[in-house]
Design a protein around this motif. Structure first.
Motif, short mmCIF file in Angstrom:
data_model
loop_
_atom_site.label_atom_id
_atom_site.label_comp_id
_atom_site.label_asym_id
_atom_site.label_seq_id
_atom_site.Cartn_x
_atom_site.Cartn_y
_atom_site.Cartn_z
N LYS A 270 0.83 -1.27 0.08
CA LYS A 270 0.00 0.00 -0.05
C LYS A 270 0.94 1.32 0.02
CE LYS A 270 -3.76 2.51 2.68
NZ LYS A 270 -4.62 2.29 1.56
N THR A 305 -2.19 -7.95 -3.32
CA THR A 305 -2.75 -6.71 -3.63
C THR A 305 -1.84 -5.67 -3.59
OG1 THR A 305 -3.62 -6.03 -1.48
CG2 THR A 305 -5.01 -7.21 -2.65
N ASP A 307 -2.14 -1.41 -3.63
CA ASP A 307 -3.29 -0.42 -3.55
C ASP A 307 -2.51 1.03 -3.50
OD1 ASP A 307 -5.38 1.17 -2.45
OD2 ASP A 307 -5.87 0.12 -0.59
N SER A 343 -4.28 -8.16 -7.43
CA SER A 343 -5.34 -7.06 -7.53
C SER A 343 -4.69 -5.59 -7.37
CB SER A 343 -6.49 -7.10 -6.49
OG SER A 343 -7.03 -8.16 -6.33
N LEU A 345 -5.09 -1.93 -7.04
CA LEU A 345 -6.20 -0.81 -6.97
C LEU A 345 -5.84 0.51 -6.90
CD1 LEU A 345 -7.29 -2.63 -3.44
CD2 LEU A 345 -8.01 -3.20 -5.99
N ASN A 346 -6.42 0.97 -8.02
CA ASN A 346 -6.14 2.66 -8.15
C ASN A 346 -7.15 3.40 -7.61
OD1 ASN A 346 -5.75 5.18 -9.36
ND2 ASN A 346 -6.29 4.67 -11.46
N ASN A 347 -6.69 3.91 -6.45
CA ASN A 347 -7.67 4.90 -5.62
C ASN A 347 -7.07 6.31 -5.68
OD1 ASN A 347 -9.34 2.98 -4.46
ND2 ASN A 347 -7.67 2.21 -3.25
#
Length: 372
Positions: A270, A305, A307, A343, A345-347
């Motif tokens: 992350k 993941t 993130d 995964s 994750l494009n936040n």
């Protein structure tokens, strides 16, 4: 049906099949007798490898690197419990065992050749950065094995690692804040230094050979919000490469000798690009490798993941490449028969134009792979 210990610590092929087939299991932490004693072998030739069979011998390799000009040859004899390097604190009536971070092993004088006769695991490791000279700059590197000498090679065979990465370390420096009767007055000032190249098994390598290897993050890795910390005086360098197996790998000799084969990585990453990376910095984040320059990859696997977030108005400039398998691929590395279950994750909230996201590769060239 669940995988057994033999699946995980047997061949990587069995493990890849187990994960790809959707099995859920916990990575076993086999208890292995940790022999004591001094270093055996000189490490100067393949026939006289340094034999490592406990955390003490593993940690002492850094001193060996300093005394060998060229490749250091190492043999890991058995599984190594890196969590044995602990301190015990008494809290009420409870004894707490806290892993002591191990400084990442970086050879500045030459390369590293590590092998084992069969699959071995270094588990419970908590890696701290080592700060070394790279291209006349002080650079932080996190990785069990790394090399910074131009033209040197990292070769690792049959070795896995399960553990954690620390992105930073706090240093205390004495700063002159005045004088008294002509004598300087000092004050201890703490600052936090951050690593630029991070991978559990390999942080940075100029020429790379990894075969039958794996890396598993035992807890979520977070690249911290460094620009929001009041005590920070040293921020990341001009490039940040983060991968679970390896941060930065390269083949600079143009001889096509570099490769990663039959290996896998698993874990969760992350990062907040606004506060952790800053402006005018290149950031490459991948599930297997952060930055791959011309290193062939064959029969490898990544899961977990990634993130990534960034806030409106962060004014980020640079190349930001985030991929489930490779963050950025340079000079057309060949990737074949590989599998990604990461995964991404494009936040981010400040537009897509500054970032390159991909389920396999964030940005790169001719990648012959697919997401399964």
């Amino acid at each position: 049906t669940k995988t057994t210990e033999s699946n995980v610590f047997g061949t990587v092929k069995q493990t890849l099949f187990a994960i790809k087939s959707g099995y859920n299991f916990e990575y076993p932490m086999p208890l292995t007798y940790q022999p004591t004693g001094g270093i055996t072998g000189t490490g100067k030739t393949e026939k006289d490898r340094i034999v490592v069979n406990n955390i003490g011998r593993l940690s002492s390799l850094k001193d060996v690197f300093a005394n060998i000009d060229g490749t250091t040859f190492v043999k890991i004899r058995n599984n190594i419990d890196a969590s044995l390097n602990t301190t015990v604190l008494i809290a009420g009536n409870k004894a707490l065992e806290i892993p002591i971070p191990i400084e990442s092993l970086v050879n500045e004088n030459g390369g590293i050749d590590v092998t084992a006769n069969s699959q071995v695991s270094i588990y419970g490791a908590k890696l701290n950065p080592s700060f070394v000279n790279v291209d006349q700059k002080t650079t932080g590197i996190v990785g069990m094995f790394s090399s910074t000498k131009n033209g040197s090679s990292i070769s690792v065979t049959n070795v896995g690692i399960v553990g954690q990465m620390n992105v930073s370390t706090t240093v205390t420096q004495k700063v002159i804040i005045g004088e008294n009767h002509g004598l300087p007055i000092f004050k201890d000032v703490k600052s936090t230094q951050y690593a630029s190249y991070l991978g559990l098994l390999v942080g940075k390598s100029e020429t790379t050979k990894l075969e039958n290897c794996y890396a598993v993050l035992s807890e979520q890795f977070v690249y911290p919000n460094v620009l929001t910390k009041l005590d920070v005086t040293v921020t990341p360098g001009e490039e940040v490469s983060v991968g679970i197996l390896a941060g930065y790998v390269s083949e600079n000799s143009q001889s096509d000798n570099s490769y990663i084969k039959n290996s896998f990585a698993s874990g969760n990453i992350k990062s907040d690009l606004k506060s952790s990376i800053g402006s005018s910095v290149n950031a490459y984040i991948g599930g297997l490798v952060g930055y791959n320059n011309n290193v062939a990859i064959e029969k490898c696997f990544a899961s977990g993941t990634i993130d990534i977030s960034a806030s409106q108005g962060s004014n980020i400039n640079g190349d930001f490449s985030i991929g489930g398998f490779i963050g950025k691929a340079g000079n057309k590395p060949k990737v074949e028969n590989s599998y990604s279950n990461v995964s991404v994750l494009n936040n981010t909230t400040d537009g897509w134009d500054k970032y390159h996201f991909g389920p396999i590769v964030g940005s790169g060239y001719n990648i012959k792979s697919k997401k399964g």
